[in-house]
Write a protein that holds these residues in place. Sequence first.
Motif, PDB file in Angstrom:
ATOM      1  N   ALA A  16     -10.447  -0.865   1.743  1.00  0.00           N
ATOM      2  CA  ALA A  16      -9.335  -1.332   0.916  1.00  0.00           C
ATOM      3  C   ALA A  16      -8.018  -1.153   1.659  1.00  0.00           C
ATOM      4  N   GLY A  17      -7.904  -0.031   2.398  1.00  0.00           N
ATOM      5  CA  GLY A  17      -6.694   0.208   3.173  1.00  0.00           C
ATOM      6  C   GLY A  17      -6.555  -0.792   4.310  1.00  0.00           C
ATOM      7  N   GLU A  76      -3.369 -10.567  15.327  1.00  0.00           N
ATOM      8  CA  GLU A  76      -3.241 -11.799  16.099  1.00  0.00           C
ATOM      9  C   GLU A  76      -2.263 -11.617  17.239  1.00  0.00           C
ATOM     10  N   LEU A  83     -16.369  -1.907  10.602  1.00  0.00           N
ATOM     11  CA  LEU A  83     -17.503  -2.812  10.750  1.00  0.00           C
ATOM     12  C   LEU A  83     -17.499  -3.863   9.637  1.00  0.00           C
ATOM     13  N   ARG A  95     -14.768  -6.346  10.547  1.00  0.00           N
ATOM     14  CA  ARG A  95     -15.036  -7.173  11.727  1.00  0.00           C
ATOM     15  C   ARG A  95     -16.161  -8.166  11.474  1.00  0.00           C
ATOM     16  N   LEU A  96     -17.160  -7.757  10.715  1.00  0.00           N
ATOM     17  CA  LEU A  96     -18.297  -8.655  10.471  1.00  0.00           C
ATOM     18  C   LEU A  96     -18.132  -9.444   9.178  1.00  0.00           C
ATOM     19  N   ARG A  97     -16.998  -9.245   8.500  1.00  0.00           N
ATOM     20  CA  ARG A  97     -16.729  -9.909   7.212  1.00  0.00           C
ATOM     21  C   ARG A  97     -17.927  -9.793   6.276  1.00  0.00           C
ATOM     22  N   ILE A  98     -18.278  -8.533   6.013  1.00  0.00           N
ATOM     23  CA  ILE A  98     -19.460  -8.250   5.204  1.00  0.00           C
ATOM     24  C   ILE A  98     -19.203  -8.574   3.740  1.00  0.00           C
ATOM     25  N   MET A 130       0.832  -1.209   0.000  1.00  0.00           N
ATOM     26  CA  MET A 130       0.000   0.000   0.000  1.00  0.00           C
ATOM     27  C   MET A 130       0.858   1.247   0.000  1.00  0.00           C
TER      28      MET A 130
END
Lengths: 295, 303
Positions: free
Chosen positions: B187-188, B198, B104, B107-110, B1
């Motif tokens: 995207a970032g 982790e 969001l 975290r929620l893997r939308i 990036m």
Amino acid sequence: MKNKPRITVSRLIERIVLVFLLLITVFPFFWMLRTAFVANANIFSDSMSLIPKEPTIVNFKRVLGLSTTEESLAAGGNGQQLDFFLYLGNSLLFTAVVVACQVTFSALAAYTFSRLRFRGRDALFTVFLSGMMIPPIFSMLPNFALVRSLGWIDSFAGILAPYLLITPFAIFFLRQFFLGISREVEEAARIDGAGRFQILTRIVLPMASGPLTTLAIIQAVGAWNEYMWPQLVGRDDSVKLLNVAVAAFAKSSPNSQPDWAGLMAAASLQVIPMLILLIIFGKKIVSSLGFSGVK
Amino acid sequence: MKPTLMKAPPNRATWRSSDVPTALLYLTPALLGFAVFYAWPLFRGVQISLTDWNLLSPAEWIGAANYQKLFTDPLFWNALKVTAIYVVVNIGSQMILGLGIAVLMQRLRIGTGTQSAILLPWLIPNVTVAIVTLFMLDPNVGFVNEVLDYIGASTHSFYGNSDLAIYTIALVNTWRNMGYTALLFYAGIQTISPDLYEAAALDGASGWRSFWSITLPMLRPITALILVVSMIGSFQIFDTVSVATDGGPGNATRVIYFYIYQKSFEELNMGYGAAMAVVLFALIFTFSLLQLRALRATESDVN
């Protein structure tokens, strides 16, 4: 290691926030569509039901000019119509020409700035880039004077002219990608006797198809959204863009009580094409927009 | 990036001097466009600002009179103030919400389906957004006020109240653009190595803590980039004002673009409009330079 999202209080809150977000982004458009099917006379009495109590298509009919003026006035409009398909055609033509030219010319310029060597190249690039800082309203006055003196008012030439030849952002955007593409393939093709133009069209452009798509989408949304300049130089029906027509329709609304149902029908007609586009290409659009900021 | 200005390889003019004709050919459209629609207007704009041109009779040179008038024009200062409020509220809320939605999303893997739903308002022209929100926020039949009334809160004429109107326009445009901003941030975020999170989780860091200590610092360069681009766009607020409020009530939403437009093309006072445009250009130029410096500063921070 991929840990499965566990159901915890915070996860639950996050889900609720997400549902709320989806609701506020999508609901206004649902409400617009729903109201487009309510007669103006029932706007007050039927202001909260999710599905219209007495659905009607009269609003679409009168906006599209398919009903008589008397019917239209009786339904709470002012007889104003939208020659929808004419304006839609104008807008599609405008968007297509803008995107085609911007992508082509920007690709040529970006390739030049990333691969060709000549004196003053980087300085020229910086000069082009600084063009982004000129506010459009600043250039609009001289551009209007120019287009007027050329006799291009109320012509596609006049509406299109300032958009076609150079788009500093697009040149900057594509140059970044071209610089990131390895030159080895190009050098090999060069040794095989390929010319500059062949290298560009056969090797560089196909490798950059992702960013080119992203750019085309961003520029298309931008062109579809253009309003200030087209409403100044393109007021004649033959060249009027949908945006300009819808705004004029909104402004001609009677002062006593706006023709809400008619307005929502007009707005729906403009949203529906984008909705279809999003349903078909949504995934492609979302995944390619990721390109634009990063890299 | 790397949202940075990548350097092209050294430009040795001696090597492949045959590139010059090709370069000229490829740059013809851009050079022509730059000359006609950037360089010439720059000169003409300043020139017009020194005249009393009204489109109808020949322009007469009046020196700096337009600029003198401008400094004592309360509406000009009001326009700058209103624009500043708009930019601060719009950019501030758009950046915060965009970042929040992006986190969001991660975290929620939308999935992309949900993402494109959030993007929908961005695909709709400002003109249409103005009309739809005008209805949603209407004091008499608007859905938002019906809901406010239903839950016992006080209703408002959001676009029609001079204390609220500019904030309404700023937040409506935030609503339109936040999905797009969120996707850029998303995207970032995706380029940040999961190992970092982790490791942080192993050390017992909460999600909140890793957001402040990992996500935010890693996103600094892209944040700067999004800020510069959105800010330039935000200054250009015109469409929503033109359709929804016409600059009113009073002068509450007469932003600088709208004021320049009215002076130039409605009152046909091109000279005065041009003078204001010159001042606006100077302001934006200064802002952009400051921001680019900030962008460079973050670059060196990361590399």
